[in-house]
Design an enzyme around this catalytic site. Sequence first.
Site, short mmCIF file in Angstrom:
data_model
loop_
_atom_site.label_atom_id
_atom_site.label_comp_id
_atom_site.label_asym_id
_atom_site.label_seq_id
_atom_site.Cartn_x
_atom_site.Cartn_y
_atom_site.Cartn_z
N HIS A 177 -57.21 -93.19 -35.07
CA HIS A 177 -55.88 -92.74 -35.08
C HIS A 177 -54.66 -92.95 -36.14
CE1 HIS A 177 -53.14 -88.49 -35.38
NE2 HIS A 177 -53.04 -89.53 -34.64
N ARG A 230 -42.28 -79.98 -37.19
CA ARG A 230 -41.69 -80.12 -35.38
C ARG A 230 -40.42 -79.50 -35.13
NH1 ARG A 230 -44.00 -82.55 -31.04
NH2 ARG A 230 -45.85 -83.71 -32.79
N LYS A 256 -47.37 -79.01 -40.84
CA LYS A 256 -47.06 -78.93 -38.70
C LYS A 256 -45.81 -79.49 -38.96
CE LYS A 256 -49.10 -81.71 -35.72
NZ LYS A 256 -50.34 -81.88 -35.12
N GLY A 269 -61.70 -97.05 -5.17
CA GLY A 269 -61.73 -96.81 -6.54
C GLY A 269 -61.73 -98.38 -8.11
C1 R5P Z 1 -52.11 -85.32 -34.77
O1 R5P Z 1 -51.50 -86.11 -35.48
C2 R5P Z 1 -53.78 -85.33 -34.29
O2 R5P Z 1 -54.64 -85.62 -35.66
C3 R5P Z 1 -54.44 -83.99 -33.82
O3 R5P Z 1 -53.92 -83.27 -34.75
C4 R5P Z 1 -53.37 -83.71 -32.49
O4 R5P Z 1 -53.87 -85.08 -31.19
C5 R5P Z 1 -54.63 -82.74 -32.34
O5 R5P Z 1 -54.09 -82.56 -30.30
P1 R5P Z 1 -53.69 -81.50 -29.67
O6 R5P Z 1 -55.63 -80.98 -29.79
O7 R5P Z 1 -53.63 -81.31 -28.17
O8 R5P Z 1 -52.67 -80.06 -30.93
#
Ligand code: R5P
Length: 304
Positions: free
Chosen positions: A125, A189, A187, A34
């Site tokens: 990111h 949570r 979004k 590996g």
């Molecule tokens: C999160 O803040 C990123 O911008 C993406 O929305 C996230 O990484 C997407 O992940 P998934 O496709 O698993 O929902």
Amino acid sequence: MIIAGSASQNLGAKVAKLLNKKFASVDTWKFPDGERYTRIKDEIPDEVVIIQSTYYPQDENLMELLFLISTAKDLGASKITVVTPYMGYARQEKRFNDGESISAKTVANLLEAAGATEFITLNIHEESVLDFFNIEAKNLSAMAPIAKHISTIVEDEPIIIAPDKGAFPFAEEIAKLLDCTCTYLSKVRLGPDKVETRIVDLRCDLSEDDLKKHSNVNIDSVKGKEAIIIDDIIATGGTIINAINILKEQGAKNVNVSCVHPILVKGATIRIYAAGCESIISTDTISSDTSLVSVAELIADALK
Ligand code: R5P
């Protein structure tokens, strides 16, 4: 000279062609146990560019990149520009819980310790990851080539949708280039593993408490429109599928999905199409069937 690791061979070759530079011949393979082997078969000049994305298998691709950098350094290169079109581990840029590793910082330290003298990535990111580098570190945006591609697939004026507020600057960038409107979904949570996405009208900002009270914030601007979702990363597709469902409920004429980095794990592609999306458009920072937009020109321009 352009040197590419096994995760970015095609992209590296395109960049070398655009810059009219030598594309190094590199051997990489795995020993039976590996471990990774790398060999740069050309003589190393004083200045090199090493291109390697560090997506799955992240650790192997990262090790390969570190080997290529330190080999170039050992063999005499003094300027080593490292281009990591997709930088793995960039989502762990801080300690969210006690005792967690700040993985992005470790990766930045390793690249620099191996010999990188300049670092370039795309739509990282968290932009703050660049601060972990002591060398010059640049973050390029792939929104212009993505917008160009979108303009070839839409018939009517589209509306650009960010699936969460973090992606809204991408939607704004594309909307500006295409001279159309944009908005974002929110979004929220609701629990450790429960993410709910709700729609918020153009640039209107509701607090999370308000969102919990108003279960369905309406948006008329999507009705009858060609909706284009833009995000930096699609991993499991969960975020995008939530967004597609909402846009369809709100009467979008059709929904196309775009992103920079198509990680696409756990059957994401099929599940996104099953949710009713017309097409998935991504770049080639990670090579995928969806990589319809090349970032080679963007990288080549940054290297000039
Ligand atoms: C999160 O803040 C990123 O911008 C993406 O929305 C996230 O990484 C997407 O992940 P998934 O496709 O698993 O929902």
